[in-house]
Design an enzyme around this catalytic site. Structure first.
Site, PDB file in Angstrom:
ATOM      1  N   ASN A  10      19.327 -28.898 -16.647  1.00 43.92           N
ATOM      2  CA  ASN A  10      19.721 -28.661 -17.979  1.00 43.92           C
ATOM      3  C   ASN A  10      20.935 -29.730 -18.287  1.00 43.92           C
ATOM      4  O   ASN A  10      21.976 -29.277 -17.811  1.00 43.92           O
ATOM      5  CB  ASN A  10      20.100 -27.105 -18.150  1.00 43.92           C
ATOM      6  CG  ASN A  10      20.953 -26.927 -19.533  1.00 43.92           C
ATOM      7  OD1 ASN A  10      20.790 -27.660 -20.237  1.00 43.92           O
ATOM      8  ND2 ASN A  10      21.229 -25.516 -19.638  1.00 43.92           N
ATOM      9  N   LYS A  12      22.322 -29.886 -21.082  1.00 40.82           N
ATOM     10  CA  LYS A  12      23.214 -29.459 -22.241  1.00 40.82           C
ATOM     11  C   LYS A  12      23.331 -30.611 -23.308  1.00 40.82           C
ATOM     12  O   LYS A  12      22.569 -31.507 -23.530  1.00 40.82           O
ATOM     13  CB  LYS A  12      24.525 -28.767 -21.617  1.00 40.82           C
ATOM     14  CG  LYS A  12      24.179 -27.760 -20.621  1.00 40.82           C
ATOM     15  CD  LYS A  12      25.295 -26.927 -20.031  1.00 40.82           C
ATOM     16  CE  LYS A  12      24.631 -25.824 -19.021  1.00 40.82           C
ATOM     17  NZ  LYS A  12      25.609 -25.001 -18.586  1.00 40.82           N
ATOM     18  N   HIS A  96      19.015 -19.351 -23.339  1.00 40.77           N
ATOM     19  CA  HIS A  96      20.124 -19.731 -22.181  1.00 40.77           C
ATOM     20  C   HIS A  96      21.337 -18.907 -22.866  1.00 40.77           C
ATOM     21  O   HIS A  96      21.444 -18.917 -24.123  1.00 40.77           O
ATOM     22  CB  HIS A  96      20.295 -21.176 -22.430  1.00 40.77           C
ATOM     23  CG  HIS A  96      21.314 -21.727 -21.331  1.00 40.77           C
ATOM     24  ND1 HIS A  96      22.654 -21.701 -21.443  1.00 40.77           N
ATOM     25  CD2 HIS A  96      21.250 -22.254 -20.145  1.00 40.77           C
ATOM     26  CE1 HIS A  96      23.359 -22.023 -20.325  1.00 40.77           C
ATOM     27  NE2 HIS A  96      22.338 -22.415 -19.663  1.00 40.77           N
ATOM     28  N   GLU A  98      24.344 -19.967 -23.109  1.00 39.96           N
ATOM     29  CA  GLU A  98      25.276 -20.460 -24.196  1.00 39.96           C
ATOM     30  C   GLU A  98      24.371 -20.466 -25.690  1.00 39.96           C
ATOM     31  O   GLU A  98      25.057 -20.255 -26.545  1.00 39.96           O
ATOM     32  CB  GLU A  98      25.325 -22.068 -24.141  1.00 39.96           C
ATOM     33  CG  GLU A  98      25.986 -22.195 -22.706  1.00 39.96           C
ATOM     34  CD  GLU A  98      25.701 -23.330 -21.895  1.00 39.96           C
ATOM     35  OE1 GLU A  98      25.025 -24.239 -22.056  1.00 39.96           O
ATOM     36  OE2 GLU A  98      26.486 -23.246 -20.684  1.00 39.96           O
ATOM     37  N   GLU A 168      20.776 -16.495 -14.289  1.00 37.53           N
ATOM     38  CA  GLU A 168      21.844 -16.968 -14.702  1.00 37.53           C
ATOM     39  C   GLU A 168      23.212 -16.327 -14.971  1.00 37.53           C
ATOM     40  O   GLU A 168      23.284 -16.263 -16.008  1.00 37.53           O
ATOM     41  CB  GLU A 168      21.888 -18.415 -15.816  1.00 37.53           C
ATOM     42  CG  GLU A 168      20.764 -19.357 -15.376  1.00 37.53           C
ATOM     43  CD  GLU A 168      21.196 -20.593 -16.117  1.00 37.53           C
ATOM     44  OE1 GLU A 168      21.289 -21.696 -15.407  1.00 37.53           O
ATOM     45  OE2 GLU A 168      21.146 -20.789 -17.217  1.00 37.53           O
ATOM     46  N   GLY A 174      29.300 -23.133 -14.933  1.00 38.86           N
ATOM     47  CA  GLY A 174      30.221 -24.255 -15.018  1.00 38.86           C
ATOM     48  C   GLY A 174      31.665 -23.743 -14.772  1.00 38.86           C
ATOM     49  O   GLY A 174      32.738 -24.391 -15.305  1.00 38.86           O
ATOM     50  N   SER A 214      26.422 -23.003 -11.387  1.00 36.40           N
ATOM     51  CA  SER A 214      27.233 -23.954 -10.168  1.00 36.40           C
ATOM     52  C   SER A 214      26.346 -24.172  -9.063  1.00 36.40           C
ATOM     53  O   SER A 214      27.045 -24.083  -8.013  1.00 36.40           O
ATOM     54  CB  SER A 214      28.516 -23.178  -9.740  1.00 36.40           C
ATOM     55  OG  SER A 214      29.383 -22.892 -11.108  1.00 36.40           O
TER      56      SER A 214
HETATM   57  P1  13P Z   1      26.265 -25.408 -14.242  1.00 35.28           P
HETATM   58  O1  13P Z   1      25.217 -25.658 -13.263  1.00 35.28           O
HETATM   59  O2  13P Z   1      27.067 -26.460 -14.670  1.00 35.28           O
HETATM   60  O3  13P Z   1      26.957 -24.071 -13.770  1.00 35.28           O
HETATM   61  O4  13P Z   1      25.424 -24.639 -15.593  1.00 35.28           O
HETATM   62  C1  13P Z   1      24.153 -23.732 -14.959  1.00 35.28           C
HETATM   63  C2  13P Z   1      23.463 -23.593 -16.517  1.00 35.28           C
HETATM   64  O5  13P Z   1      23.699 -23.195 -17.446  1.00 35.28           O
HETATM   65  C3  13P Z   1      22.015 -24.237 -16.118  1.00 35.28           C
HETATM   66  O6  13P Z   1      21.463 -23.841 -17.335  1.00 35.28           O
END
Ligand code: 13P
Length: 250
Positions: A10, A12, A96, A98, A168, A174, A214
């Protein structure tokens, strides 16, 4: 169990088309011939045509980070499933954290998007997970059950085969804080049991549940190596070809 792992990137809101093309050019030779796992990239909408074209004929699939549930219409800023499919996208993330946190996506919206994705033959990756306060309050299981139930309203066992779930935990996204394999396995078992309750034992046994939050080359093996963990959804560590390659080859 025979569930083939899916290792997904992903990206982003990162990368320009040129950077995305450079990634794919470097990445494809690194994973050429890798058939143990499925691999998918989820770039921003404006990168999709570039990445789809660059991955054509390879073992790397491409999907969107988000789709809208309506087929078409006056929905400024949104992307339809038809548009995604027309340019060769095969997968989509849905819900997701976010999207839920920054764009107020509810379980009801996630459910509508899931119906639309399945209707059009996309492989949907439905994202769920608890926030830190919920974990600390002992509410993780309830939150996961509510999110699974909400996402799957009106989904039949017959239609469910393509669905992938990504667990997740929001506090691990993150932050560099990863769920331990034990924590992830416990959450995955709760999710799989809920799927069994809603859609039956067969669907539950076959549905892939990815872990995200992460994931790095250093922790990929201990997580994805678990029988219960059917792959990874990777953010930050998927932005560099050599780092994502190491995760794919956990
Ligand atoms: P990170 O791997 O940067 O923690 O992000 C995870 C994520 O949101 C994948 O969709």
């Amino acid at each position: 169990m025979g569930r083939k792992a899916l290792i997904a990137a992903n990206w982003k809101m990162y990368k320009t088309p040129a950077e995305a093309a450079d990634f794919v050019k470097a990445f494809l030779p690194l994973v050429a011939g890798h058939t143990r796992d499925e691999i998918a990239l989820f770039p921003s909408p404006v990168l999709l045509p570039t990445v789809v074209a660059a991955c054509a004929g390879s073992n790397v699939a491409v999907g969107a980070q988000n789709i809208y549930f309506a087929e078409e219409g006056a929905y400024t800023g949104e992307t339809s499933v038809g548009q995604l499919k027309a340019i060769g996208g095969t997968h989509t993330l849905i819900g997701h954290s976010e999207r839920r946190q920054c764009f107020a996506e509810t379980d009801e919206i996630v459910n509508k998007k899931l119906h639309t994705a399945l209707k059009h033959g996309l492989i949907p990756v439905v994202c769920i997970g608890e926030v830190l306060e919920e974990r600390e309050a002992g509410k993780t299981a309830d939150v996961l059950k509510t999110q699974v139930t909400g996402a799957f309203v009106g989904i039949t066992p017959e239609a469910a085969a393509p669905i992938v779930i990504a667990y997740e935990p929001v506090w691990a996204i993150g932050t560099g804080k990863t769920a331990t394999p034990e924590m992830a396995v416990e959450a995955h078992r709760i999710i799989r049991a809920e799927v069994a309750k809603l859609l039956g034992a067969d669907v539950a046994a076959n549905i892939r549940i990815l872990y995200g939050g992460s994931v790095k080359p250093e922790n990929a093996t201990s997580l994805i190596g678990e029988e219960e963990i059917d792959g990874a959804l990777v953010g930050g560590a998927s932005l560099k070809a050599d780092s994502f390659e190491k995760i794919v080859k956990y």
